[in-house]
Scaffold this motif. Sequence first.
Motif, mmCIF file in Angstrom:
data_model
loop_
_atom_site.group_PDB
_atom_site.id
_atom_site.type_symbol
_atom_site.label_atom_id
_atom_site.label_comp_id
_atom_site.label_asym_id
_atom_site.label_seq_id
_atom_site.Cartn_x
_atom_site.Cartn_y
_atom_site.Cartn_z
ATOM 1 N N PHE A 93 2.312 -4.118 -14.708
ATOM 2 C CA PHE A 93 2.034 -4.069 -16.138
ATOM 3 C C PHE A 93 3.049 -4.493 -15.997
ATOM 4 O O PHE A 93 4.165 -3.806 -16.351
ATOM 5 C CB PHE A 93 2.147 -2.413 -15.801
ATOM 6 C CG PHE A 93 1.507 -1.932 -14.802
ATOM 7 C CD1 PHE A 93 1.436 -0.713 -13.723
ATOM 8 C CD2 PHE A 93 -0.156 -1.239 -15.418
ATOM 9 C CE1 PHE A 93 0.648 -0.659 -13.151
ATOM 10 C CE2 PHE A 93 -1.153 -1.529 -14.343
ATOM 11 C CZ PHE A 93 -0.955 -0.673 -13.641
ATOM 12 N N TYR A 94 3.005 -5.878 -16.846
ATOM 13 C CA TYR A 94 3.682 -6.722 -17.902
ATOM 14 C C TYR A 94 4.087 -6.480 -19.116
ATOM 15 O O TYR A 94 5.418 -6.784 -19.351
ATOM 16 C CB TYR A 94 3.446 -8.154 -17.614
ATOM 17 C CG TYR A 94 2.948 -8.675 -16.201
ATOM 18 C CD1 TYR A 94 1.973 -9.597 -16.145
ATOM 19 C CD2 TYR A 94 4.222 -8.871 -15.897
ATOM 20 C CE1 TYR A 94 1.743 -9.836 -14.442
ATOM 21 C CE2 TYR A 94 4.870 -9.852 -14.072
ATOM 22 C CZ TYR A 94 2.859 -10.157 -13.826
ATOM 23 O OH TYR A 94 3.072 -10.779 -12.713
ATOM 24 N N HIS A 95 3.709 -5.352 -19.638
ATOM 25 C CA HIS A 95 3.917 -4.943 -21.170
ATOM 26 C C HIS A 95 4.457 -3.530 -20.564
ATOM 27 O O HIS A 95 5.266 -2.556 -22.096
ATOM 28 C CB HIS A 95 2.714 -4.884 -21.513
ATOM 29 C CG HIS A 95 1.950 -5.870 -21.657
ATOM 30 N ND1 HIS A 95 1.740 -7.203 -22.710
ATOM 31 C CD2 HIS A 95 0.984 -6.859 -21.477
ATOM 32 C CE1 HIS A 95 1.160 -8.074 -22.585
ATOM 33 N NE2 HIS A 95 1.096 -7.996 -21.678
ATOM 34 N N LEU A 96 4.388 -3.276 -20.128
ATOM 35 C CA LEU A 96 5.331 -1.128 -19.337
ATOM 36 C C LEU A 96 6.222 -0.951 -20.099
ATOM 37 O O LEU A 96 7.151 -1.940 -18.720
ATOM 38 C CB LEU A 96 4.138 -0.554 -17.997
ATOM 39 C CG LEU A 96 5.013 0.546 -17.767
ATOM 40 C CD1 LEU A 96 3.474 1.223 -19.258
ATOM 41 C CD2 LEU A 96 3.636 0.593 -16.747
ATOM 42 N N LYS A 97 6.902 -0.704 -20.996
ATOM 43 C CA LYS A 97 8.058 -0.418 -21.072
ATOM 44 C C LYS A 97 8.460 0.931 -20.971
ATOM 45 O O LYS A 97 9.661 1.410 -21.026
ATOM 46 C CB LYS A 97 8.347 -1.250 -23.217
ATOM 47 C CG LYS A 97 7.636 -2.404 -23.344
ATOM 48 C CD LYS A 97 8.844 -2.752 -24.026
ATOM 49 C CE LYS A 97 8.547 -4.727 -23.645
ATOM 50 N NZ LYS A 97 7.185 -4.982 -24.442
ATOM 51 N N LYS A 98 7.381 2.048 -21.525
ATOM 52 C CA LYS A 98 8.307 2.910 -20.993
ATOM 53 C C LYS A 98 6.930 3.999 -20.773
ATOM 54 O O LYS A 98 6.115 4.021 -20.664
ATOM 55 C CB LYS A 98 8.028 4.010 -22.312
ATOM 56 C CG LYS A 98 8.069 5.251 -22.696
ATOM 57 C CD LYS A 98 8.731 5.767 -24.438
ATOM 58 C CE LYS A 98 8.810 6.900 -24.391
ATOM 59 N NZ LYS A 98 8.903 7.415 -25.432
ATOM 60 N N LEU A 144 -5.667 -0.416 -17.065
ATOM 61 C CA LEU A 144 -4.635 0.133 -17.878
ATOM 62 C C LEU A 144 -3.791 -1.558 -17.972
ATOM 63 O O LEU A 144 -2.297 -1.097 -18.427
ATOM 64 C CB LEU A 144 -3.645 1.055 -17.477
ATOM 65 C CG LEU A 144 -5.396 2.392 -18.075
ATOM 66 C CD1 LEU A 144 -3.599 3.542 -17.644
ATOM 67 C CD2 LEU A 144 -5.497 2.478 -18.888
ATOM 68 N N VAL A 145 -3.811 -2.624 -17.351
ATOM 69 C CA VAL A 145 -2.448 -3.351 -17.365
ATOM 70 C C VAL A 145 -1.861 -3.967 -18.918
ATOM 71 O O VAL A 145 -1.184 -4.826 -18.716
ATOM 72 C CB VAL A 145 -3.179 -4.629 -16.204
ATOM 73 C CG1 VAL A 145 -3.324 -4.252 -14.609
ATOM 74 C CG2 VAL A 145 -4.233 -5.165 -17.146
ATOM 75 N N GLY A 146 -1.920 -3.980 -19.764
ATOM 76 C CA GLY A 146 -1.995 -4.155 -20.888
ATOM 77 C C GLY A 146 -1.328 -3.019 -21.749
ATOM 78 O O GLY A 146 -0.694 -3.414 -22.465
#
Lengths: 358, 443
Positions: B292-297, B257-259
């Motif tokens: 998780f570089y894309h995780l914003k929420k 789920l890293v993206g």
Amino acid sequence: MSEGEMAIIKPEVMKSYIWLQTADGSIQQVEEEVAMFCPMICREILQTGMGSSKNYAISLPQKVNPTTLSLILDYCRFHQLPGRSNKERKSFDEKFIRIDTKRLCELTSAADSLQLKPLVDLTSRALARMIEGKTPEEIRETFHLPDDLTEEEKLEPLRNTADDLRIRLLNRLYARKRKELKEKQKMKNVEVEEERVDDRSVDDLLSFINGGDGGFEGVRAPKNKKKNQRRKGHSKDPSTNDVNKNHKEMDDLSSACCKEDESGNVFMASHSKAAKLKVAVDGFPPKVEFDDGDIDDELDPAMKEELDREVEDFARRLNSDWPERMQEILSLGQDRKLVSISMNGNGSLRRYTSLERR
Amino acid sequence: MKRGRIRKVDRISDLPLNIMEHILTRLPIRDAVRTSVLSKKWKYKWVSLPELVFDYSLQDALQNVHDKIVKFVDRVLLLHRGPICKFELSDLSSPSLSDIHQWISFLSRNGIKELILSMPCSWYEIPSCLFSCDRLNLLELSHCLFRCPPKFEFKHLKSLSLCQVEFAGFTFEDLVSSCPLLETLTLMWVRGFTNLTIEAPKLKYLNLRGHFKDVHFKNTPLLARVEIDLDWFDSNVDALHSGHGETSNLIKILGGLVGVEDLYMASVGILKFLAVGIVPKILPNAFHHLKFYHLKKLRLTSVAFHDSAVVSVALYLIRSAPYLQKLEISGSTRVDAGVEPVKELLELQECLGCSFNQLQIVTMKCSFGLRPELEFIKFLLSVTPALEKMSIHADSKDDTQCRSKLESTILEEVMRFPRVSSKAEIECFEHLQIVEYRPSSWM
């Protein structure tokens, strides 16, 4: 007075305006950002460069009259500001549509022609709210609709089962045919009208019917199709089409045809119109027997009209139920007059006469 | 058609077809069909509507009499002209299996693009003619038996939603692989398999709810929003999955789920599931490679603050998302929970200089006054330099009079927690306790 003559150029003068011309010739100017909110105007400006001055005003579609235009511009002026909250926009919208139905309809159609989708959505929703949950009388009152359907017609689509209806209507169909045949026999000088033969395939026709926007490209006559040729007393299944000697079966319907008028309405031709249409006379009387044929002759015009409408509706239904049979039918026999019935997107009927192929 | 006076002109009947469709589509189906009795021009306006929605509004209008509803649908389909793009049957208890078969078979010949069948009170088997609807874009089924033929393909299917569906005769992987363009997948309480391997190259949104033992994201490069609610926790899982941190469930599942940009994990089960195989104190600081570089929420519910393993998983997730902006946590802590384990854990974090630099908005939903949760709030306030708003929604459980005194003292305490961010605002709201629905008949 040109801007160059002014000694000091004030910021307000630099604001650009777009010039718009409505169908009645009057020209308005409006702030650029407000006008650009309308996709159609925006496109015009970007593609043709029009609108920058009075002489080159952008002509707006016909549906947009000056009062409607000012309403639309009010809408655009409010919504084009990005800083408004959703709540503000919503409450503006609620107040905005509190206008009478006449203006609301005009607004809807103007917004549609300017491709202003959010306004089309808003107005459609408002109109839908006016229709939802009301009785037919209330709706007719609100929109000033004529109450021109008969009781029978009103109940028809959702009441009777298909079988009864077909039998009844088929009988009436025969009655009408016989009646109109009699009339034709009275006519002396009739010429055969030439119509263009329509070579469209069934698929084309269907896609045309389904995708039609309410307007015909030209006045083309679709191929004539065989109508139900059943006799009363024979099998009750209309799909067993008895394609036989009834040459004149459809003459009556052909004579009842008229070209579509602009509103797309179908009129069951009155007898006077039948007289205008030209159909070849053939001395062959149909051999169908039925009971109500005679009764029909004594009916008053109102009832006749009603019957005409029923029959027309029935014919439409049968016709559009049989697309694949059309080809079959068309390829059969030669001495037949066929009538085609097709439906445009608006649901009104259109009929054409055509010579049978010889 | 005009009446005598100019004023009362009918303006609506001549509006173009597309506007008519806009209007009629916004009416409940029965009202739309009834417009055919208004006037001559209106007789056939509704017959070419591309979207037919038969829902609870019909139930009200026709008093839910079996025959009436089925006849109505039959007649509408019979009188309808043109392609039907969307067909929805929802919340109707009347149609029988044969009715549904007939309707689907009719629709498959009419180019159906969106099909929604959601009838909670009936149970039926999906007819095979559904698989010949090859233009389907959106399919939503519930309460049915899904039996696929050996070879089928939904070439255009972008959105699939299955709720309380039982699979027979094929696997979930078969289903997903026959929908190459799938972008949205919702699986709720499906039966027939418990291990999921998701291999969907175009998938963007996934919503998973139910009893799954294992979830494996094999090939989901575009997955951006994930909602997982695994209401399951098997106490034997320790024996099955215990091992070193390397093979913990956390890594296995989240590795795929890293993206993801928006992650929602609900229920006690999921966090405990992820916590298996983890040593609480070590975890939050280890495995820095999993980021998780894309995780914003991030939204986590049912976080049991009395369980340090669960808290460490939560902390780990937050720490691995350096660009996290919004955080929402709902606690479900035991009332008698001791505060020590959590306090220790949090203090360790602070010592190690943990800081959530991008976190702007935090929402805490908790039971009022439980110490472990309050400790967590305190911790968050001290490690979020960019915090703008912290909203605390507290449940009120009982209405004893002394509660209000307790409340105000706790509230004061919270307000006095030291905050590292100068512009942080704290808001406290009180709510009645919300009970979440779980379909009991399914278990």
